[in-house]
Scaffold this motif. Structure first.
Motif, mmCIF file in Angstrom:
data_model
loop_
_atom_site.group_PDB
_atom_site.id
_atom_site.type_symbol
_atom_site.label_atom_id
_atom_site.label_comp_id
_atom_site.label_asym_id
_atom_site.label_seq_id
_atom_site.Cartn_x
_atom_site.Cartn_y
_atom_site.Cartn_z
ATOM 1 N N ASN A 161 -14.279 48.619 15.171
ATOM 2 C CA ASN A 161 -15.547 49.138 14.671
ATOM 3 C C ASN A 161 -16.555 49.326 15.805
ATOM 4 O O ASN A 161 -17.758 49.266 15.591
ATOM 5 N N ALA A 162 -16.040 49.534 17.020
ATOM 6 C CA ALA A 162 -16.905 49.724 18.188
ATOM 7 C C ALA A 162 -16.562 51.030 18.890
ATOM 8 O O ALA A 162 -15.448 51.542 18.761
ATOM 9 N N PHE A 163 -17.521 51.574 19.637
ATOM 10 C CA PHE A 163 -17.264 52.739 20.479
ATOM 11 C C PHE A 163 -16.827 52.227 21.851
ATOM 12 O O PHE A 163 -17.659 51.809 22.662
ATOM 13 N N TYR A 164 -15.546 52.243 22.081
ATOM 14 C CA TYR A 164 -15.005 51.618 23.283
ATOM 15 C C TYR A 164 -15.322 52.415 24.548
ATOM 16 O O TYR A 164 -15.310 53.648 24.536
ATOM 17 N N LYS A 165 -15.597 51.699 25.617
ATOM 18 C CA LYS A 165 -15.796 52.294 26.929
ATOM 19 C C LYS A 165 -14.533 52.080 27.749
ATOM 20 O O LYS A 165 -14.108 50.945 27.955
ATOM 21 N N VAL A 166 -13.924 53.154 28.202
ATOM 22 C CA VAL A 166 -12.667 53.037 28.934
ATOM 23 C C VAL A 166 -12.941 52.634 30.378
ATOM 24 O O VAL A 166 -14.050 52.839 30.896
ATOM 25 N N PRO A 167 -11.953 52.053 31.067
ATOM 26 C CA PRO A 167 -12.138 51.704 32.477
ATOM 27 C C PRO A 167 -12.508 52.941 33.300
ATOM 28 O O PRO A 167 -11.909 54.004 33.127
ATOM 29 N N PRO A 213 3.018 62.390 12.338
ATOM 30 C CA PRO A 213 1.978 61.864 11.441
ATOM 31 C C PRO A 213 1.404 60.522 11.897
ATOM 32 O O PRO A 213 0.183 60.335 11.914
ATOM 33 N N ALA A 214 2.262 59.593 12.282
ATOM 34 C CA ALA A 214 1.770 58.273 12.689
ATOM 35 C C ALA A 214 1.050 58.341 14.030
ATOM 36 O O ALA A 214 0.022 57.676 14.231
ATOM 37 N N TRP A 215 1.566 59.145 14.948
ATOM 38 C CA TRP A 215 0.978 59.205 16.289
ATOM 39 C C TRP A 215 -0.403 59.861 16.260
ATOM 40 O O TRP A 215 -1.337 59.365 16.885
ATOM 41 N N GLU A 216 -0.552 60.942 15.517
ATOM 42 C CA GLU A 216 -1.842 61.616 15.510
ATOM 43 C C GLU A 216 -2.909 60.796 14.783
ATOM 44 O O GLU A 216 -4.108 60.982 15.004
ATOM 45 N N ARG A 217 -2.476 59.885 13.909
ATOM 46 C CA ARG A 217 -3.424 59.029 13.203
ATOM 47 C C ARG A 217 -3.682 57.708 13.937
ATOM 48 O O ARG A 217 -4.543 56.933 13.514
ATOM 49 N N MET A 218 -2.931 57.455 14.992
ATOM 50 C CA MET A 218 -3.170 56.236 15.757
ATOM 51 C C MET A 218 -4.552 56.307 16.403
ATOM 52 O O MET A 218 -4.936 57.341 16.940
ATOM 53 N N PRO A 219 -5.336 55.244 16.355
ATOM 54 C CA PRO A 219 -6.656 55.264 16.984
ATOM 55 C C PRO A 219 -6.574 55.703 18.448
ATOM 56 O O PRO A 219 -5.636 55.330 19.163
ATOM 57 N N TRP A 220 -7.564 56.471 18.865
ATOM 58 C CA TRP A 220 -7.505 57.059 20.202
ATOM 59 C C TRP A 220 -7.391 55.989 21.278
ATOM 60 O O TRP A 220 -6.727 56.203 22.305
ATOM 61 N N GLN A 221 -8.034 54.841 21.069
ATOM 62 C CA GLN A 221 -7.998 53.816 22.097
ATOM 63 C C GLN A 221 -6.595 53.233 22.272
ATOM 64 O O GLN A 221 -6.235 52.790 23.362
ATOM 65 N N ASP A 222 -5.796 53.265 21.214
ATOM 66 C CA ASP A 222 -4.424 52.778 21.334
ATOM 67 C C ASP A 222 -3.543 53.787 22.056
ATOM 68 O O ASP A 222 -2.652 53.408 22.832
ATOM 69 N N GLY A 233 5.389 64.286 35.095
ATOM 70 C CA GLY A 233 4.877 63.281 34.176
ATOM 71 C C GLY A 233 3.666 63.749 33.389
ATOM 72 O O GLY A 233 3.511 63.411 32.206
ATOM 73 N N ASN A 234 2.808 64.531 34.021
ATOM 74 C CA ASN A 234 1.556 64.932 33.374
ATOM 75 C C ASN A 234 1.756 65.980 32.290
ATOM 76 O O ASN A 234 1.045 65.977 31.283
ATOM 77 N N LEU A 235 2.679 66.899 32.476
ATOM 78 C CA LEU A 235 2.820 67.981 31.507
ATOM 79 C C LEU A 235 3.196 67.497 30.110
ATOM 80 O O LEU A 235 2.663 68.017 29.115
ATOM 81 N N PRO A 236 4.065 66.504 29.941
ATOM 82 C CA PRO A 236 4.251 65.955 28.593
ATOM 83 C C PRO A 236 3.175 64.949 28.208
ATOM 84 O O PRO A 236 2.813 64.831 27.030
ATOM 85 N N ALA A 237 2.631 64.206 29.196
ATOM 86 C CA ALA A 237 1.690 63.126 28.879
ATOM 87 C C ALA A 237 0.332 63.643 28.419
ATOM 88 O O ALA A 237 -0.281 63.054 27.524
ATOM 89 N N ALA A 238 -0.166 64.714 29.041
ATOM 90 C CA ALA A 238 -1.498 65.209 28.684
ATOM 91 C C ALA A 238 -1.580 65.634 27.211
ATOM 92 O O ALA A 238 -2.499 65.211 26.491
ATOM 93 N N PRO A 239 -0.649 66.448 26.700
ATOM 94 C CA PRO A 239 -0.708 66.760 25.263
ATOM 95 C C PRO A 239 -0.506 65.526 24.388
ATOM 96 O O PRO A 239 -1.152 65.383 23.347
ATOM 97 N N ALA A 240 0.411 64.637 24.812
ATOM 98 C CA ALA A 240 0.686 63.450 24.004
ATOM 99 C C ALA A 240 -0.553 62.565 23.887
ATOM 100 O O ALA A 240 -0.825 61.992 22.828
ATOM 101 N N MET A 241 -1.296 62.441 24.981
ATOM 102 C CA MET A 241 -2.508 61.627 24.950
ATOM 103 C C MET A 241 -3.484 62.113 23.883
ATOM 104 O O MET A 241 -4.187 61.332 23.256
ATOM 105 N N MET A 242 -3.510 63.437 23.660
ATOM 106 C CA MET A 242 -4.425 64.010 22.675
ATOM 107 C C MET A 242 -3.854 63.980 21.258
ATOM 108 O O MET A 242 -4.401 64.598 20.347
#
Length: 543
Positions: A3-9, A93-102, A196-205
């Motif tokens: 329930n917080a707005f997390y600040k990333v490193p 479905p599960a991945w896109e609903r996972m909280p962004w911080q996770d 590594g970045n080409l699959p990771a960047a879309p996955a992160m979003m």
């Protein structure tokens, strides 16, 4: 419940280690190299969170030691492409609903694994599989890949913070959904960080991905997938396949749920893929996002006011680091008559000190080109240059593939600014120089801008500020990454976002927030707190 707005490193660029003699990082790397050389590994695919092997084993050889078997990878078929797509769509479905911080935590952990306990193995795998010296490996598979992951987390939060204004009694919100479907990532041999970045960047979003690396980069790609797995990436989010490219393309680009292409490779292949997408456009659930970084014929321009030594060093590094196998590598240079003798003297002297050989000898600055096909292509250019009038081999020019695919760093001097090595992408350690009369600087700039179909990187060396400003404006569309008094290579995440236009790609700038915008499908949400109960507006009232 969160329930917080997390600040990333706060992301900072990963420090590059020196690997000096006697250093602990050098010792660890030497041990990792020896371990990889000791026993040939088996490299399975990764589909739906499982390592998948086949009976079709393909040998991997270090480009600089082609008789040695480094590993065997499991070649996949059409069933594996379909399985990877199915796994991705099931995981969505599960991945896109996972909280962004996770989602962020997975890739932040991966970055720390890469720069920490996996550092020596990452470098060793890239050095042996792609024939990179230790410095070229360190800046690529450790520093740049860790930077991509950390900075992309920061960019993701910047996107999510962008919210619309609201009027009285209304709350407007913006939701940044992933694309509807799966993303296909096709990655090149030359940079493990890109792979590594080409699959990771879309996955992160929040997207799910089918990842097909170049066969000549599989040795390091499999290790990257191991790290993503250890970092906690759920099954099916990224699926790694080793299959024939055209066969995979036929399946992927005919699928209704194809949502995006993240590509780095040749211009010709990218154009063919885009054409295939166009032909199938009516099949797709949504219009796919197409993001590509392709070829380059990158230039260096020296003005008569430039420093000759600085130009020579820029050419030596820009053209020949990693054997010229960077899409940003300097491959054509335009030098003034007044400076050419001094530039030539310094450049030839520096090239004479280059040592070439195995990556395991850290004193070697030059290693092998990636494979026999590349060797044969480059050597054919050099063989023709030796026959052609108006071409002088200033340095190098020799090739040898008896032990590995070694091509000497070569400098060609041409009388015709439109000679083929000034215009065609070679992707090897070949630099072509055209010397122009000092008084024809403006005319030469027109040639720089019009000679090549590409527009990736370029640089200007000059002392006079008015000249720098003039050239920067004159060549505004000639390079997506433009350098002043520096070589045209070495873009750093968060400092020089990378990409070009024209025949060099869609210029979506990997290493910046711009790239991540391509992997989202925003939804605007309006909530009315005081809903009207009468359709009539005030203007309808009678006078």
């Amino acid at each position: 419940m969160a329930n917080a707005f997390y600040k990333v490193p706060q992301p900072v660029n990963e420090p590059i280690l020196n690997y000096r003699s006697g250093s602990p990082e050098r010792k660890a790397l030497k041990e990792a190299l020896a371990a990889y050389k000791k026993e040939a590994l088996d490299l399975p695919m990764y589909i739906n969170g499982e390592w998948v092997s086949t009976d079709n084993k393909v040998a991997i050889h270090p480009p600089h030691e082609k008789k040695h078997v480094l590993a065997h990878f499991s070649k996949g078929g059409s069933d594996h492409v379909n399985a990877a797509i199915d796994a991705a769509l099931a995981a969505q479905p599960a991945w896109e609903r996972m909280p962004w911080q996770d989602r962020a935590a997975v890739f932040l952990k991966a970055a720390d694994l890469i720069s920490g306990p996996y550092r020596a193995r990452m470098n060793a795998a890239t050095m042996l599989g792609q024939s990179k010296n230790v410095y070229q490996a360190e800046i690529d598979c450790v520093a740049e890949l860790a930077d991509f992951l950390r900075f992309n987390v920061q960019y993701m939060t910047e996107i999510y913070q962008q919210q619309p204004n609201s009027s009285p009694t209304v709350w407007n919100r913006m939701e940044y959904r992933p694309l509807e479907g799966f993303v296909f990532a096709i990655t090149p041999f030359n940079f493990t960080a890109i792979a590594g970045n080409l699959p990771a960047a879309p996955a992160m979003m929040g997207n799910v991905v089918v990842w097909k690396p170049a066969e000549t980069q599989i040795f390091a790609a499999k290790l990257v997938m191991e790290i993503f797995h250890e970092a906690g990436l759920p099954a099916g989010v990224i699926n790694l396949i080793y299959t024939d490219g055209p066969m995979a393309g036929d399946i992927v680009f005919s699928h209704a749920d194809f949502a995006g292409l993240h590509f780095t490779g040749s211009t010709k292949v990218f154009q063919a893929l885009w054409s295939m997408v166009g032909k199938n456009i009516s099949k797709y659930r949504s219009y796919p996002r197409i993001v590509g970084e392709t070829g380059g014929k990158d230039f260096v321009v020296a003005h008569p006011s430039a420093d000759a030594v600085q130009v020579a060093v820029g050419l030596a590094r820009g053209a020949f680091e990693y054997q010229g196998q960077k899409c940003s590598a300097a491959s054509r240079a335009y030098l003034p008559e007044s400076l050419w003798p001094a530039i030539k003297e310094k450049l030839v002297a520096d090239l004479a000190t280059f040592k070439m050989g195995t990556v395991e000898d850290f004193s070697n600055f030059i290693n092998a080109v990636i494979d026999e096909r590349s060797f044969d292509k480059i050597s054919s250019y050099l063989a023709q240059a030796k026959k052609d009038d108006g071409v002088e081999i200033v340095a190098g020019g020799n090739c040898d593939k008896s032990e590995g695919y070694f091509v000497e760093p070569t400098v060609l001097l041409v009388k015709d600014p439109h000679y083929r090595t000034m215009e065609e992408e070679i992707f090897g350690p070949v630099l072509t120089i055209y010397v122009y009369p000092d008084a024809e600087f403006d005319t030469m700039l027109e040639q720089v801008d019009s000679t090549s179909p590409y527009a990736l990187t370029g640089s200007i060396f000059a002392r006079e500020r008015s000249v720098i400003n003039y050239v920067t404006d004159k060549l505004s569309n000639a390079a997506g990454n433009f350098y002043i008094n520096d070589k045209p290579t070495g873009a750093v995440v968060g400092q020089q976002p990378f990409g070009g236009a024209r025949g060099s790609g869609t210029n979506d700038k990997a290493g910046s927030v711009l790239n991540l915008y391509r992997w989202i499908s925003p939804r605007t949400i309006k909530e009315n707190f005081v809903t009207p109960k009468d359709y009539r507006y005030p203007f309808l009232e009678e006078a």
